[in-house]
Design an enzyme around this catalytic site. Structure first.
Site, PDB file in Angstrom:
ATOM      1  N   HIS A  34     -58.248 -23.144-111.938  1.00  0.00           N
ATOM      2  CA  HIS A  34     -57.648 -22.056-112.716  1.00  0.00           C
ATOM      3  C   HIS A  34     -58.754 -21.116-113.187  1.00  0.00           C
ATOM      4  O   HIS A  34     -59.804 -21.589-113.597  1.00  0.00           O
ATOM      5  CB  HIS A  34     -56.925 -22.640-113.931  1.00  0.00           C
ATOM      6  N   ILE A  92     -47.708  -1.528 -79.262  1.00  0.00           N
ATOM      7  CA  ILE A  92     -46.457  -2.252 -79.028  1.00  0.00           C
ATOM      8  C   ILE A  92     -46.711  -3.672 -78.515  1.00  0.00           C
ATOM      9  O   ILE A  92     -45.775  -4.392 -78.212  1.00  0.00           O
ATOM     10  CB  ILE A  92     -45.530  -1.492 -78.050  1.00  0.00           C
ATOM     11  N   ARG A 112     -67.970  -7.097 -70.073  1.00  0.00           N
ATOM     12  CA  ARG A 112     -68.349  -6.139 -71.112  1.00  0.00           C
ATOM     13  C   ARG A 112     -69.868  -6.100 -71.281  1.00  0.00           C
ATOM     14  O   ARG A 112     -70.551  -7.045 -70.919  1.00  0.00           O
ATOM     15  CB  ARG A 112     -67.807  -6.633 -72.459  1.00  0.00           C
ATOM     16  N   GLU A 140     -40.517   1.680 -85.452  1.00  0.00           N
ATOM     17  CA  GLU A 140     -40.337   0.315 -84.929  1.00  0.00           C
ATOM     18  C   GLU A 140     -38.951   0.183 -84.326  1.00  0.00           C
ATOM     19  O   GLU A 140     -37.954   0.541 -84.941  1.00  0.00           O
ATOM     20  CB  GLU A 140     -40.547  -0.700 -86.078  1.00  0.00           C
ATOM     21  N   CYS A 190     -62.005  -9.580 -79.787  1.00  0.00           N
ATOM     22  CA  CYS A 190     -62.104  -9.881 -81.218  1.00  0.00           C
ATOM     23  C   CYS A 190     -63.319  -9.220 -81.873  1.00  0.00           C
ATOM     24  O   CYS A 190     -63.199  -8.475 -82.838  1.00  0.00           O
ATOM     25  CB  CYS A 190     -62.147 -11.395 -81.383  1.00  0.00           C
ATOM     26  N   LEU A 223     -71.152  -9.604 -75.709  1.00  0.00           N
ATOM     27  CA  LEU A 223     -70.310 -10.797 -75.777  1.00  0.00           C
ATOM     28  C   LEU A 223     -69.343 -10.683 -76.963  1.00  0.00           C
ATOM     29  O   LEU A 223     -69.468  -9.777 -77.786  1.00  0.00           O
ATOM     30  CB  LEU A 223     -71.200 -12.038 -75.916  1.00  0.00           C
TER      31      LEU A 223
HETATM   32  C1  LIG Z   1     -57.189  -4.229 -83.192  1.00  0.00           C
HETATM   33  C2  LIG Z   1     -57.066  -5.719 -83.087  1.00  0.00           C
HETATM   34  C3  LIG Z   1     -57.185  -6.494 -84.213  1.00  0.00           C
HETATM   35  C4  LIG Z   1     -57.081  -7.875 -84.139  1.00  0.00           C
HETATM   36  N1  LIG Z   1     -57.215  -8.600 -85.282  1.00  0.00           N
HETATM   37  C5  LIG Z   1     -57.115  -9.937 -85.223  1.00  0.00           C
HETATM   38  C6  LIG Z   1     -57.307 -10.729 -86.395  1.00  0.00           C
HETATM   39  O1  LIG Z   1     -57.562 -10.201 -87.479  1.00  0.00           O
HETATM   40  N2  LIG Z   1     -57.212 -12.062 -86.290  1.00  0.00           N
HETATM   41  C7  LIG Z   1     -56.927 -12.684 -85.094  1.00  0.00           C
HETATM   42  O2  LIG Z   1     -56.832 -13.913 -85.056  1.00  0.00           O
HETATM   43  N3  LIG Z   1     -56.753 -11.972 -83.964  1.00  0.00           N
HETATM   44  C8  LIG Z   1     -56.848 -10.618 -84.002  1.00  0.00           C
HETATM   45  N4  LIG Z   1     -56.718  -9.893 -82.856  1.00  0.00           N
HETATM   46  C9  LIG Z   1     -56.435 -10.625 -81.595  1.00  0.00           C
HETATM   47  C10 LIG Z   1     -57.723 -11.255 -81.041  1.00  0.00           C
HETATM   48  O3  LIG Z   1     -58.669 -10.239 -80.810  1.00  0.00           O
HETATM   49  C11 LIG Z   1     -57.428 -12.001 -79.752  1.00  0.00           C
HETATM   50  O4  LIG Z   1     -56.393 -12.944 -79.981  1.00  0.00           O
HETATM   51  C12 LIG Z   1     -58.655 -12.735 -79.260  1.00  0.00           C
HETATM   52  O5  LIG Z   1     -59.722 -11.852 -79.032  1.00  0.00           O
HETATM   53  C13 LIG Z   1     -58.337 -13.513 -77.975  1.00  0.00           C
HETATM   54  O6  LIG Z   1     -59.475 -14.164 -77.548  1.00  0.00           O
HETATM   55  P1  LIG Z   1     -59.700 -14.526 -76.021  1.00  0.00           P
HETATM   56  O7  LIG Z   1     -61.006 -15.246 -75.973  1.00  0.00           O
HETATM   57  O8  LIG Z   1     -58.504 -15.196 -75.470  1.00  0.00           O
HETATM   58  O9  LIG Z   1     -59.795 -13.130 -75.248  1.00  0.00           O
HETATM   59  P2  LIG Z   1     -60.574 -11.772 -75.503  1.00  0.00           P
HETATM   60  O10 LIG Z   1     -61.146 -11.692 -76.850  1.00  0.00           O
HETATM   61  O11 LIG Z   1     -59.662 -10.693 -75.060  1.00  0.00           O
HETATM   62  O12 LIG Z   1     -61.817 -11.868 -74.524  1.00  0.00           O
HETATM   63  C14 LIG Z   1     -61.671 -11.922 -73.138  1.00  0.00           C
HETATM   64  C15 LIG Z   1     -62.930 -11.372 -72.511  1.00  0.00           C
HETATM   65  O13 LIG Z   1     -62.856 -11.615 -71.109  1.00  0.00           O
HETATM   66  C16 LIG Z   1     -63.430 -10.529 -70.416  1.00  0.00           C
HETATM   67  N5  LIG Z   1     -62.863 -10.535 -69.065  1.00  0.00           N
HETATM   68  C17 LIG Z   1     -61.557 -10.389 -68.726  1.00  0.00           C
HETATM   69  N6  LIG Z   1     -61.401 -10.526 -67.396  1.00  0.00           N
HETATM   70  C18 LIG Z   1     -62.646 -10.745 -66.887  1.00  0.00           C
HETATM   71  C19 LIG Z   1     -63.130 -10.988 -65.587  1.00  0.00           C
HETATM   72  N7  LIG Z   1     -62.310 -11.072 -64.542  1.00  0.00           N
HETATM   73  N8  LIG Z   1     -64.472 -11.155 -65.420  1.00  0.00           N
HETATM   74  C20 LIG Z   1     -65.307 -11.103 -66.496  1.00  0.00           C
HETATM   75  N9  LIG Z   1     -64.894 -10.913 -67.754  1.00  0.00           N
HETATM   76  C21 LIG Z   1     -63.575 -10.748 -67.953  1.00  0.00           C
HETATM   77  C22 LIG Z   1     -63.029  -9.319 -71.225  1.00  0.00           C
HETATM   78  O14 LIG Z   1     -63.943  -8.264 -71.019  1.00  0.00           O
HETATM   79  C23 LIG Z   1     -63.091  -9.869 -72.658  1.00  0.00           C
HETATM   80  O15 LIG Z   1     -64.328  -9.582 -73.254  1.00  0.00           O
HETATM   81  C24 LIG Z   1     -56.837  -8.501 -82.889  1.00  0.00           C
HETATM   82  C25 LIG Z   1     -56.741  -7.728 -81.731  1.00  0.00           C
HETATM   83  C26 LIG Z   1     -56.856  -6.357 -81.820  1.00  0.00           C
HETATM   84  C27 LIG Z   1     -56.758  -5.533 -80.570  1.00  0.00           C
END
Ligand SMILES: Cc1cc2nc3c(=O)[nH]c(=O)nc-3n(C[C@H](O)[C@H](O)[C@H](O)COP(=O)(O)OP(=O)(O)OC[C@H]3O[C@@H](n4cnc5c(N)ncnc54)[C@H](O)[C@@H]3O)c2cc1C
Length: 463
Positions: A442, A269, A37, A201, A44, A40
């Site tokens: 409280h 979904i 991306r 749903e 999330c 960074l």
């Molecule tokens: C709309 C929405 C709302 C959410 N709200 C919440 C919330 O309120 N609270 C909560 O706990 N969770 C929430 N989540 C879930 C949360 O975003 C994820 O659980 C969390 O971001 C997972 O973190 P991660 O580090 O595993 O992966 P990610 O945050 O998905 O990060 C992975 C990164 O790896 C990069 N990447 C992937 N493959 C490669 C590659 N081969 N080479 C280089 N870079 C790569 C991607 O570009 C990405 O930036 C939400 C998700 C969404 C979509």
């Protein structure tokens, strides 16, 4: 170290990956992090937790003013929606926080390798035209939106969660496919801003995985707020004509189909692990049936030196689960003992009221043995009542013999904040009596947790 470029190379800079990289660097390891991306912070910070909360917060304030809730408190306001400014503050929040991670990378001397990573061997990764070798590689590639077969996401009329954060105008009618956390949060945003919202749903209840009583109560509250719920209903097709969509739906068990007209369709979904283009096979790895990278208790994959954390690994897809695993994996790599207690991972739905839980549902707890349950309604909590936030309850589930707390479920305006004390208590192995005899300030919403714990033995004060 001589032939290695890094002690630790993290793939993905989401909450799992960037936290792992920072902890590894703090522990004195030479660390790099690959991220494709532009910024960074992963899903999330860029398109998930943070921008959705920016829209939830702003739309909640708008709704309080526009619906006359503030007028009831003696605050009269002329209210007008300025959606561009609302989107602007969302983008600012994302920019500030993703920039903050970049600062932390520099501070901790972590090299950001910009581009897509693909394995070329067990300890080598290709990023653009550079091949790097690392002693340890942490796969933290996260997850992306699960598509609905036969439905094309055009990010205009049919959107995923990313598109739903960016809608340039309030749709007249939004249909949300999927009554899970993301659908309900983003559906709530657009409902508050003036859209009619219908949630379709497949299951007969919202919020799969949560406590049964919580799911039922949540449905009642959302209906009261004006969300139309079509439960036990499946979407069989979506066709787009200009700026309108027509959905065909039918009862999940089969029956007469009907159609719904919509100005926006949100497909929410679920999410699937990101492993495409990673060339896992070159490292000798494969995914399981759910597309995840399997790990052991220490986050080791089946290949020595390769680790996996966060959404790409099994467990709930939550940012704080990914972060804790990030810390633990780095500590394990450094020869320390990094542990995450997967039995105590809170989950929160940031609607109004918020819905939160940690530990076992009542149904799951009963399958394991006899339980005692204490409940306390928010209506009887002085702070919630005074703040005109009567909806919800706290439910404490304890083992009938040992009194050890097995699960806590909360529907309350600040449930996401309240659940932290339940998680901490459970982490310390607390009994319901421990919570009941802990002094709570409280007047706070948290007193309802104390009272629900008192109710486990049948002795709450205020009901
Ligand atoms: C709309 C929405 C709302 C959410 N709200 C919440 C919330 O309120 N609270 C909560 O706990 N969770 C929430 N989540 C879930 C949360 O975003 C994820 O659980 C969390 O971001 C997972 O973190 P991660 O580090 O595993 O992966 P990610 O945050 O998905 O990060 C992975 C990164 O790896 C990069 N990447 C992937 N493959 C490669 C590659 N081969 N080479 C280089 N870079 C790569 C991607 O570009 C990405 O930036 C939400 C998700 C969404 C979509």
């Amino acid at each position: 170290m001589a032939d290695y470029d890094f002690d630790v190379l993290v793939i993905g800079a989401g909450p799992g990956g960037y936290v792992a990289a920072i902890r590894a660097a703090q522990l004195g390891l030479k660390t790099g992090c690959v991220e494709s991306r532009e910024t960074l912070g992963g899903t999330c910070l860029n398109v998930g937790c943070i921008p959705s909360k920016a829209m939830l917060h702003a739309s909640e304030l708008y709704d309080e003013a526009a619906s006359g809730k503030l007028a009831k408190l003696g605050i009269k306001a002329q209210v007008e929606l300025d959606l561009d400014t609302m989107h602007g503050q969302r983008r600012d929040a994302v920019k500030g926080l993703t920039g903050g991670i970049e600062f932390l990378f520099k501070k901790n001397k972590i090299e950001w390798l910009k581009g897509h990573a693909a394995f070329t061997g067990k300890d080598t990764v290709q990023v653009g035209d550079r091949t790097v070798r690392a002693k340890n590689i942490v796969i933290a590639t996260g997850s992306s939106v699960t598509p609905l077969p036969g439905v094309t996401i055009d990010q205009k009329v049919v959107v995923d969660s990313t598109g739903a954060l960016e809608l340039p105008k309030v749709p007249g009618h939004m249909v949300v496919i999927g009554g899970g956390v993301i659908g309900l949060e983003l559906g709530s945003v657009w409902k508050r801003l003036g859209a009619k919202v219908t949630v379709v749903e497949f299951l007969d209840q919202l919020l799969p995985g949560m406590d049964g009583e919580v799911r039922k109560e949540a449905a009642k509250i959302f209906k009261k707020q004006g969300l139309e719920l079509k439960l036990a209903t499946k979407v069989t097709g979506v066709t787009v004509n200009g700026d309108k969509a027509t959905l065909t739906i039918e009862p999940a068990a089969g029956g007469t189909p009907e159609t719904l007209e919509a100005d926006a369709v949100l497909v929410s979904i679920g999410r699937k692990p990101n492993t495409e283009g990673l060339a896992l096979d070159k490292a000798g790895l494969a995914t399981n049936q759910r597309g995840q990278v399997e790990i052991d208790h220490d986050f080791r994959t089946s290949v020595p030196g390769i680790w996996a954390i966060g959404d790409v690994a099994p467990g709930p897809m939550l940012a704080h689960k990914a972060e804790d695993e990030g810390i633990a994996v780095a500590e394990n790599i450094a020869g320390q003992t990094g542990i995450v207690n997967h039995d105590v991972i809170p989950s929160v739905v940031y609607t109004m009221p918020e819905i939160a839980g940690v530990g076992l549902t009542e149904e799951a707890a009963k399958e394991r043995g006899e339980v005692k349950v204490g409940k306390f309604p928010m209506l009887a909590n002085s702070r919630a009542k005074t703040n005109h936030e009567p909806d919800g309850f706290v439910k404490v589930i304890a083992d009938a013999k040992t009194d050890r707390v097995l699960g806590v479920w909360i529907i309350a305006s600040v449930a996401g904040t309240m659940i932290a004390q339940a998680a901490q208590a459970m982490e310390f192995g607390a009994t319901s009596e421990d919570i009941a005899y802990t002094c709570h300030a409280h007047p706070t919403h948290s007193e309802a947790v104390k009272e629900a714990a008192m109710a486990v033995t049948g002795k709450p004060i205020h009901i």
